[in-house]
Structures are given as C-alpha cells and as structure tokens.
Design an enzyme around this catalytic site. Structure first.
Site, PDB file in Angstrom:
ATOM      1  N   ARG A  70      -1.215  31.184  -3.570  1.00 57.19           N
ATOM      2  CA  ARG A  70       0.088  30.513  -3.472  1.00 57.19           C
ATOM      3  C   ARG A  70      -0.032  29.169  -2.774  1.00 57.19           C
ATOM      4  O   ARG A  70       0.659  28.206  -3.110  1.00 57.19           O
ATOM      5  CB  ARG A  70       1.074  31.391  -2.704  1.00 57.19           C
ATOM      6  CG  ARG A  70       1.560  32.547  -3.532  1.00 57.19           C
ATOM      7  CD  ARG A  70       2.508  33.420  -2.753  1.00 57.19           C
ATOM      8  NE  ARG A  70       3.027  34.437  -3.643  1.00 57.19           N
ATOM      9  CZ  ARG A  70       4.191  34.357  -4.289  1.00 57.19           C
ATOM     10  NH1 ARG A  70       4.977  33.329  -4.120  1.00 57.19           N
ATOM     11  NH2 ARG A  70       4.576  35.314  -5.090  1.00 57.19           N
ATOM     12  N   HIS A  95      22.248  29.050  -3.654  1.00 55.30           N
ATOM     13  CA  HIS A  95      22.130  30.499  -3.836  1.00 55.30           C
ATOM     14  C   HIS A  95      23.478  31.033  -4.334  1.00 55.30           C
ATOM     15  O   HIS A  95      24.527  30.658  -3.805  1.00 55.30           O
ATOM     16  CB  HIS A  95      21.754  31.156  -2.505  1.00 55.30           C
ATOM     17  CG  HIS A  95      21.555  32.628  -2.631  1.00 55.30           C
ATOM     18  ND1 HIS A  95      20.437  33.174  -3.224  1.00 55.30           N
ATOM     19  CD2 HIS A  95      22.345  33.677  -2.265  1.00 55.30           C
ATOM     20  CE1 HIS A  95      20.548  34.492  -3.219  1.00 55.30           C
ATOM     21  NE2 HIS A  95      21.693  34.831  -2.646  1.00 55.30           N
ATOM     22  N   GLU A 155      11.909  29.676   6.720  1.00 59.73           N
ATOM     23  CA  GLU A 155      10.881  30.637   6.286  1.00 59.73           C
ATOM     24  C   GLU A 155      11.458  31.960   5.777  1.00 59.73           C
ATOM     25  O   GLU A 155      10.853  32.605   4.925  1.00 59.73           O
ATOM     26  CB  GLU A 155       9.879  30.851   7.415  1.00 59.73           C
ATOM     27  CG  GLU A 155       9.031  29.603   7.608  1.00 59.73           C
ATOM     28  CD  GLU A 155       8.028  29.714   8.738  1.00 59.73           C
ATOM     29  OE1 GLU A 155       7.555  30.832   8.991  1.00 59.73           O
ATOM     30  OE2 GLU A 155       7.744  28.683   9.355  1.00 59.73           O
TER      31      GLU A 155
HETATM   32  C1  GAR Z   1      21.800  29.623 -10.332  1.00 61.58           C
HETATM   33  O1  GAR Z   1      22.852  30.545 -10.380  1.00 61.58           O
HETATM   34  C2  GAR Z   1      21.199  29.574  -8.940  1.00 61.58           C
HETATM   35  O2  GAR Z   1      22.150  29.683  -7.916  1.00 61.58           O
HETATM   36  C3  GAR Z   1      20.291  30.770  -8.972  1.00 61.58           C
HETATM   37  O3  GAR Z   1      19.707  30.740 -10.245  1.00 61.58           O
HETATM   38  C4  GAR Z   1      20.614  30.121 -11.164  1.00 61.58           C
HETATM   39  C5  GAR Z   1      19.884  29.000 -11.849  1.00 61.58           C
HETATM   40  O4  GAR Z   1      20.655  28.458 -12.889  1.00 61.58           O
HETATM   41  N1  GAR Z   1      19.328  30.710  -7.924  1.00 61.58           N
HETATM   42  C6  GAR Z   1      18.869  31.784  -7.302  1.00 61.58           C
HETATM   43  O5  GAR Z   1      19.208  32.912  -7.561  1.00 61.58           O
HETATM   44  C7  GAR Z   1      17.868  31.491  -6.202  1.00 61.58           C
HETATM   45  N2  GAR Z   1      17.738  32.600  -5.339  1.00 61.58           N
HETATM   46  P1  GAR Z   1      20.302  27.011 -13.467  1.00 61.58           P
HETATM   47  O6  GAR Z   1      18.802  27.019 -13.804  1.00 61.58           O
HETATM   48  O7  GAR Z   1      21.132  26.896 -14.705  1.00 61.58           O
HETATM   49  O8  GAR Z   1      20.638  25.987 -12.430  1.00 61.58           O
END
Ligand code: GAR
Length: 200
Positions: free
Chosen positions: A73, A117, A150
């Site tokens: 990573r 989020h 983190e």
């Molecule tokens: C969004 O709903 C974002 O908040 C979520 O993924 C989706 C991406 O949509 N992110 C997470 O869950 C991160 N933990 P997008 O690619 O159309 O912006």
C-alpha cells in the site's frame, strides 16, 4: 497600494468510480471567481467512469493503479504523492475514493486532505450508510465533508447537508437523494476550506 487576489488553490480529486462529486467540483471550479481549480484527477481504477468525464471537462487525469503494487500500500501511496507533488497540488479532495488510505499518505497531507461521506458523521462511518440509517428508523440522513485523519471517517467535520428519510425509502432511493445533496455540499465546503488556507 492594491494587493493582487490570492491565486486559486490547486486541488487534486481522487476517485474510484462514477465521479459525480468530482464533476460537481470541476463545474464549481470553472465558474468565475472560484477559489480553487481542479488541476488533476487521479483514479486508482483504470475503469472509473469519472476519468472520461474529467477529460471531457478539460481536466488532466491520471490512473495510479493499486493493482500494480500488489500488497504494498505504501508504494501505491508513494506513487500518488509523487503525482501530487509533480502537479504542485495544494489540497486533495477524496470523492468516492474507495480505497482505505494508510497513515503514510494521511500524514503527508494532514490538514490538506478532505473527504465526502454519505452519512451525517459521526453516525455511520464505513459502508452501507443508507441501509443503516433506514434500519435505525432515522428521520434524517445526509452527507458530511470532513478532514481526513488516520481513523476511517473520523476527522473533524467541516460541513454537512441533511435530507429527509421518507417512509418508502430503499437504500437506493435514499442514496440518490443524498447524492443530490452531496453535489451541493462538496463545492461549498471545498470553497470555504480553500478560502481559509494560507498558500505560499
Ligand atoms: C458518494 O456517495 C460518496 O459520498 C461515497 O461514494 C459515492 C461516490 O459517488 N463515498 C464513500 O462512501 C466514501 N466512504 P461519485 O463517484 O458519483 O461521486
């Protein structure tokens, strides 16, 4: 004596998928007077739909494929950081970036990396946020922009938007309503964040 306006903050958006939040950030950046420009879009997946959208909007894209680094990573994150440095990036905006970051990259970009989020943090960090909000009987759901630290989805909250949870909602219908709110929230939160930065 007049002072010149501050230069726009150079933002890199990290994606893994559709990139609808990324598109909302690019559209906001391309309006006159925006405090940030999207200088680079990085995807860890070569198949991410957002890559073509960014290119169509005139933004440079890069694939930093995590699969090329196997289990290492840190090597993948070193490659991301090298690209960010090469493009003189000030701020990193995670937008549907679905790979957990290690402390290595988080520390290098401390206080300069934000995430969106799909829940009202501190409720429901991690995955399946909409199903969890429905199962809990919540009347409200929403989305949060926060600083990346983190712990997963744990950093200080910068801003949020709420939406109602409706009686007939499924995780999919709620996700769609939250996504519309995300597209309103993220450009606003990123602009506010960039206005508060001291750039060299
Ligand atoms: C969004 O709903 C974002 O908040 C979520 O993924 C989706 C991406 O949509 N992110 C997470 O869950 C991160 N933990 P997008 O690619 O159309 O912006």
């Amino acid at each position: 004596m007049t002072s010149s306006p501050p230069r726009p903050t150079r933002v890199a958006v990290l994606i893994s998928g559709a990139g609808s939040n990324m598109a909302a950030l690019i559209d906001a950046a391309q309006k006159p007077g925006a405090p940030f420009e999207v200088a680079l879009v990085i995807s860890n997946k070569p198949t991410a739909g957002g890559l073509a959208i960014a290119q169509a909007k005139g933004v440079q894209t890069l694939v930093v494929n995590h699969r090329l680094h196997g289990e290492n990573r840190e090597a993948h994150e070193r490659a991301i950081d090298a690209a960010l440095m090469e493009h003189r990036i000030d701020v990193v905006a995670l937008a549907g970036y679905m790979r957990l970051l290690t402390p290595f990259l988080v520390r290098l970009w401390a206080a300069r990396m934000i995430n969106i989020h799909p829940s009202l943090l501190p409720k429901y960090p991690g995955l399946d946020t909409h199903a969890r909000a429905i199962a809990a009987g919540d009347a409200e759901a929403g989305c949060t922009v926060h600083l990346v630290t983190e712990g997963v989805d744990e950093g200080p909250v910068l801003d949020h938007e709420t939406v109602p949870v409706l009686p007939m909602d499924t995780p999919e219908s709620l996700a769609q309503r939250v996504l519309v709110a995300e597209h309103k929230l993220y450009p606003r939160a990123l602009a506010d964040f960039c206005r508060g930065l001291q750039l060299s």
